[in-house]
Design a protein around this motif. Structure first.
Motif, mmCIF file in Angstrom:
data_model
loop_
_atom_site.group_PDB
_atom_site.id
_atom_site.type_symbol
_atom_site.label_atom_id
_atom_site.label_comp_id
_atom_site.label_asym_id
_atom_site.label_seq_id
_atom_site.Cartn_x
_atom_site.Cartn_y
_atom_site.Cartn_z
ATOM 1 N N PRO A 155 0.799 -1.224 0.000
ATOM 2 C CA PRO A 155 0.000 0.000 0.000
ATOM 3 C C PRO A 155 0.834 1.277 0.000
ATOM 4 O O PRO A 155 0.405 2.296 -0.514
ATOM 5 C CB PRO A 155 -0.816 -0.105 1.282
ATOM 6 N N ALA A 156 2.035 1.218 0.546
ATOM 7 C CA ALA A 156 2.882 2.410 0.574
ATOM 8 C C ALA A 156 3.227 2.890 -0.830
ATOM 9 O O ALA A 156 3.461 4.081 -1.046
ATOM 10 C CB ALA A 156 4.147 2.133 1.367
ATOM 11 N N HIS A 157 3.235 1.990 -1.791
ATOM 12 C CA HIS A 157 3.539 2.386 -3.169
ATOM 13 C C HIS A 157 2.395 3.167 -3.796
ATOM 14 O O HIS A 157 2.605 3.891 -4.760
ATOM 15 C CB HIS A 157 3.841 1.167 -4.018
ATOM 16 N N LEU A 158 1.188 3.005 -3.279
ATOM 17 C CA LEU A 158 0.035 3.724 -3.803
ATOM 18 C C LEU A 158 -0.109 5.102 -3.166
ATOM 19 O O LEU A 158 -0.733 5.990 -3.721
ATOM 20 C CB LEU A 158 -1.246 2.921 -3.553
ATOM 21 N N MET A 159 0.480 5.284 -1.990
ATOM 22 C CA MET A 159 0.343 6.524 -1.242
ATOM 23 C C MET A 159 1.218 7.621 -1.842
ATOM 24 O O MET A 159 2.344 7.370 -2.261
ATOM 25 C CB MET A 159 0.757 6.279 0.203
ATOM 26 N N VAL A 160 0.689 8.852 -1.883
ATOM 27 C CA VAL A 160 1.455 9.969 -2.438
ATOM 28 C C VAL A 160 1.877 10.971 -1.363
ATOM 29 O O VAL A 160 2.420 12.016 -1.681
ATOM 30 C CB VAL A 160 0.661 10.701 -3.551
ATOM 31 N N GLY A 161 1.629 10.660 -0.111
ATOM 32 C CA GLY A 161 2.016 11.547 0.984
ATOM 33 C C GLY A 161 0.916 11.637 2.014
ATOM 34 O O GLY A 161 0.012 10.813 2.051
ATOM 35 N N TYR A 162 1.014 12.666 2.845
ATOM 36 C CA TYR A 162 0.015 12.886 3.885
ATOM 37 C C TYR A 162 -0.707 14.199 3.618
ATOM 38 O O TYR A 162 -0.124 15.160 3.127
ATOM 39 C CB TYR A 162 0.670 12.926 5.261
ATOM 40 N N CYS A 163 -1.973 14.231 3.976
ATOM 41 C CA CYS A 163 -2.803 15.415 3.802
ATOM 42 C C CYS A 163 -2.436 16.430 4.886
ATOM 43 O O CYS A 163 -2.392 16.090 6.067
ATOM 44 C CB CYS A 163 -4.265 15.016 3.905
ATOM 45 N N LYS A 164 -2.168 17.663 4.499
ATOM 46 C CA LYS A 164 -1.789 18.680 5.484
ATOM 47 C C LYS A 164 -2.931 19.046 6.431
ATOM 48 O O LYS A 164 -2.709 19.160 7.633
ATOM 49 C CB LYS A 164 -1.260 19.918 4.777
ATOM 50 N N PRO A 165 -4.169 19.235 5.961
ATOM 51 C CA PRO A 165 -5.243 19.599 6.892
ATOM 52 C C PRO A 165 -5.619 18.507 7.899
ATOM 53 O O PRO A 165 -5.827 18.789 9.067
ATOM 54 C CB PRO A 165 -6.438 19.903 5.990
ATOM 55 N N CYS A 166 -5.697 17.242 7.458
ATOM 56 C CA CYS A 166 -6.188 16.191 8.355
ATOM 57 C C CYS A 166 -5.128 15.175 8.770
ATOM 58 O O CYS A 166 -5.364 14.390 9.681
ATOM 59 C CB CYS A 166 -7.394 15.486 7.739
ATOM 60 N N GLY A 167 -3.985 15.133 8.106
ATOM 61 C CA GLY A 167 -2.903 14.235 8.496
ATOM 62 C C GLY A 167 -3.038 12.791 8.059
ATOM 63 O O GLY A 167 -2.243 11.948 8.445
ATOM 64 N N ARG A 168 -4.039 12.485 7.249
ATOM 65 C CA ARG A 168 -4.236 11.109 6.785
ATOM 66 C C ARG A 168 -3.381 10.828 5.559
ATOM 67 O O ARG A 168 -2.985 11.737 4.845
ATOM 68 C CB ARG A 168 -5.694 10.876 6.415
ATOM 69 N N ALA A 169 -3.160 9.546 5.292
ATOM 70 C CA ALA A 169 -2.465 9.143 4.076
ATOM 71 C C ALA A 169 -3.332 9.528 2.882
ATOM 72 O O ALA A 169 -4.544 9.345 2.910
ATOM 73 C CB ALA A 169 -2.221 7.644 4.080
ATOM 74 N N SER A 170 -2.720 10.063 1.839
ATOM 75 C CA SER A 170 -3.502 10.495 0.684
ATOM 76 C C SER A 170 -3.122 9.701 -0.559
ATOM 77 O O SER A 170 -1.998 9.239 -0.707
ATOM 78 C CB SER A 170 -3.335 11.994 0.441
ATOM 79 N N PHE A 171 -4.101 9.572 -1.445
ATOM 80 C CA PHE A 171 -3.959 8.812 -2.681
ATOM 81 C C PHE A 171 -4.482 9.651 -3.835
ATOM 82 O O PHE A 171 -5.347 10.505 -3.646
ATOM 83 C CB PHE A 171 -4.754 7.502 -2.578
ATOM 84 N N LEU A 172 -3.967 9.401 -5.033
ATOM 85 C CA LEU A 172 -4.367 10.194 -6.201
ATOM 86 C C LEU A 172 -5.772 9.881 -6.676
ATOM 87 O O LEU A 172 -6.452 10.753 -7.195
ATOM 88 C CB LEU A 172 -3.384 9.982 -7.353
ATOM 89 N N SER A 173 -6.186 8.631 -6.521
ATOM 90 C CA SER A 173 -7.504 8.255 -7.035
ATOM 91 C C SER A 173 -8.292 7.473 -5.986
ATOM 92 O O SER A 173 -7.743 6.941 -5.021
ATOM 93 C CB SER A 173 -7.361 7.401 -8.298
ATOM 94 N N ARG A 174 -9.582 7.401 -6.224
ATOM 95 C CA ARG A 174 -10.473 6.638 -5.357
ATOM 96 C C ARG A 174 -10.089 5.157 -5.381
ATOM 97 O O ARG A 174 -10.082 4.479 -4.365
ATOM 98 C CB ARG A 174 -11.903 6.832 -5.845
#
Length: 65
Positions: free
Chosen positions: A12-31
């Motif tokens: 799953p780490a390969h799908l992640m593009v970083g962390y969201c600044k407002p909420c701190g969750r892992a973020s992804f480019l697509s649904r």
């Protein structure tokens, strides 16, 4: 008993593009990437992809009957 084969390629780490600044969750480019990461990290549990700005996250679905 049946065997379920998931079409998940890579950790799953390969799908992640970083962390969201407002909420701190892992973020992804697509649904789809968010759903695939949730299935890879938490098999057998129910998660829902949620949109935050132009990125996607996932959260656990609780309850139900």
């Amino acid at each position: 008993m049946s065997t379920v084969i998931r079409d998940f390629s890579g950790p799953p780490a390969h799908l992640m593009v970083g962390y969201c600044k407002p909420c701190g969750r892992a973020s992804f480019l697509s649904r789809r990437d968010a759903k695939r990461a949730a299935k890879g990290m938490f098999p057998g549990q129910h998660h829902r992809p949620i949109r935050c700005g132009d990125r996607w996250h996932f959260r656990r679905m609780w309850g139900g009957s």
